[in-house]
Design an enzyme around this catalytic site. Sequence first.
Site, PDB file in Angstrom:
ATOM      1  N   THR A 157       0.857  -1.193   0.000  1.00 20.79           N
ATOM      2  CA  THR A 157       0.000   0.000   0.000  1.00 20.79           C
ATOM      3  C   THR A 157       0.893   1.242   0.000  1.00 20.79           C
ATOM      4  O   THR A 157       2.035   1.159   0.415  1.00 20.79           O
ATOM      5  CB  THR A 157      -0.853  -0.037   1.290  1.00 20.79           C
ATOM      6  OG1 THR A 157      -1.910  -0.947   1.103  1.00 20.79           O
ATOM      7  CG2 THR A 157      -1.403   1.307   1.698  1.00 20.79           C
ATOM      8  N   ARG A 185     -14.143  -7.024   0.640  1.00 17.82           N
ATOM      9  CA  ARG A 185     -13.306  -6.866   1.836  1.00 17.82           C
ATOM     10  C   ARG A 185     -12.753  -5.425   1.911  1.00 17.82           C
ATOM     11  O   ARG A 185     -12.350  -4.844   0.916  1.00 17.82           O
ATOM     12  CB  ARG A 185     -12.157  -7.872   1.767  1.00 17.82           C
ATOM     13  CG  ARG A 185     -11.154  -7.796   2.916  1.00 17.82           C
ATOM     14  CD  ARG A 185      -9.963  -6.939   2.558  1.00 17.82           C
ATOM     15  NE  ARG A 185      -8.962  -6.931   3.636  1.00 17.82           N
ATOM     16  CZ  ARG A 185      -7.967  -6.072   3.709  1.00 17.82           C
ATOM     17  NH1 ARG A 185      -7.823  -5.133   2.789  1.00 17.82           N
ATOM     18  NH2 ARG A 185      -7.093  -6.108   4.690  1.00 17.82           N
ATOM     19  N   GLY A 187      -9.975  -3.017   4.269  1.00 14.43           N
ATOM     20  CA  GLY A 187      -8.939  -3.029   5.309  1.00 14.43           C
ATOM     21  C   GLY A 187      -8.928  -1.735   6.103  1.00 14.43           C
ATOM     22  O   GLY A 187      -9.943  -1.044   6.225  1.00 14.43           O
ATOM     23  N   THR A 207       0.468   0.926   7.068  1.00 16.18           N
ATOM     24  CA  THR A 207       0.380  -0.137   6.066  1.00 16.18           C
ATOM     25  C   THR A 207       0.492  -1.473   6.800  1.00 16.18           C
ATOM     26  O   THR A 207       0.985  -1.512   7.923  1.00 16.18           O
ATOM     27  CB  THR A 207       1.510  -0.023   5.023  1.00 16.18           C
ATOM     28  OG1 THR A 207       1.583  -1.230   4.253  1.00 16.18           O
ATOM     29  CG2 THR A 207       2.873   0.182   5.663  1.00 16.18           C
ATOM     30  N   GLY A 208       0.048  -2.544   6.167  1.00 22.80           N
ATOM     31  CA  GLY A 208       0.158  -3.847   6.799  1.00 22.80           C
ATOM     32  C   GLY A 208      -1.169  -4.568   6.790  1.00 22.80           C
ATOM     33  O   GLY A 208      -2.063  -4.236   6.002  1.00 22.80           O
ATOM     34  N   GLY A 210      -4.538  -5.041   7.461  1.00 16.84           N
ATOM     35  CA  GLY A 210      -5.612  -4.157   7.911  1.00 16.84           C
ATOM     36  C   GLY A 210      -6.478  -4.759   8.989  1.00 16.84           C
ATOM     37  O   GLY A 210      -6.940  -4.063   9.903  1.00 16.84           O
TER      38      GLY A 210
HETATM   39  N1  ASP Z   1      -3.277  -2.101   4.923  1.00 16.97           N
HETATM   40  C1  ASP Z   1      -3.753  -2.552   3.638  1.00 16.97           C
HETATM   41  C2  ASP Z   1      -5.048  -3.317   3.819  1.00 16.97           C
HETATM   42  O1  ASP Z   1      -5.180  -4.067   4.773  1.00 16.97           O
HETATM   43  C3  ASP Z   1      -2.776  -3.416   2.911  1.00 16.97           C
HETATM   44  C4  ASP Z   1      -1.411  -2.807   2.736  1.00 16.97           C
HETATM   45  O2  ASP Z   1      -0.880  -2.147   3.629  1.00 16.97           O
HETATM   46  O3  ASP Z   1      -0.801  -3.040   1.666  1.00 16.97           O
HETATM   47  O4  ASP Z   1      -5.924  -3.188   2.972  1.00 16.97           O
END
Ligand code: ASP
Length: 296
Positions: A157, A185, A187, A207-208, A210
């Site tokens: 992200t 879905r 996040g 980021t991470g 979600g």
């Molecule tokens: N945080 C984002 C999500 O869960 C994914 C990402 O950080 O790439 O949608």
Amino acid sequence: MLIIAHGGAGTKRPAKKALKKLRESLEAGLRILKGNGSALQAVIEAIAVLEDSGLFNAGRGGNLQLDGKRRLDASLMEGSTLRTGSVIGLQGFMNPVKAAEIIMSSPHRIMTNEGAAVLARAHGLKRLPAPAPSELERLKRIKKGPVLDLYKKHFSTVGAVALDMAGDVAAGSSTGGVLTMLPGRVGDTPIIGAGIYADADTAVSCTGKGEDIIRVALAKEVSMEMGRKGAKRAGVESLKKVLKLGGEAGLIALDSSGRFVIAHTTDTMASGYADGKSIIVREGFTRVGLTRGAYR
Ligand code: ASP
């Protein structure tokens, strides 16, 4: 004057072209800040560069949901006014961050798919072509893997936070979600307080995974703790809360005096900052682990 941008927490070493694009994104944001533009505009432009590139899980490069549709999420928040705008599940447009900007100026705070697309069309936002055959092929391969394998630990992200010459801060984020996800879905990225947060003194973008970032309201947690603990400790200790849930995450955060943190629980997080004197882009910064001393 300061801008920080990231291209997602992850396990893979970021490609050279992704790091180059992050530098371009920081340069785009910095141009705005140097011209006395707002932190909010700098964040929008920096994120749009990354969305346009197709090199990250956002905009043109956003992941497909399991039905082959690209539903994109983004959010923005301006610190001094607490104005926010979020878009969820936007289809067919290149720059969800610009849709979030439009929503921010509307009477609403969050809009989803068709309603958001009507606004995006009315404002002439750039269109996004349908997924390429190669992307649909890749999805077929993903579908053969473990069902809902959210734990791939590669997120990518994009996000940015900035501090402008007037001392105002802003945060933003844009995503195509995770690698494997059911249609519909959502996040953390479009959830204010989870994926991003900004107030008069702080701006945070995450980021991470979600699903776990939402559970600790990570962006708001960091923002609240920064005054007491300072940016670095607030970032690191908040990320440990995500780790304790079994999640993985990364974040960028700054305060209005220019102190900042770039930290991640994953091996890498392509990211960088520009403060008017230099631009630094790296594969990662502060690595956070659960045990003492596990981070540098
Ligand atoms: N945080 C984002 C999500 O869960 C994914 C990402 O950080 O790439 O949608």
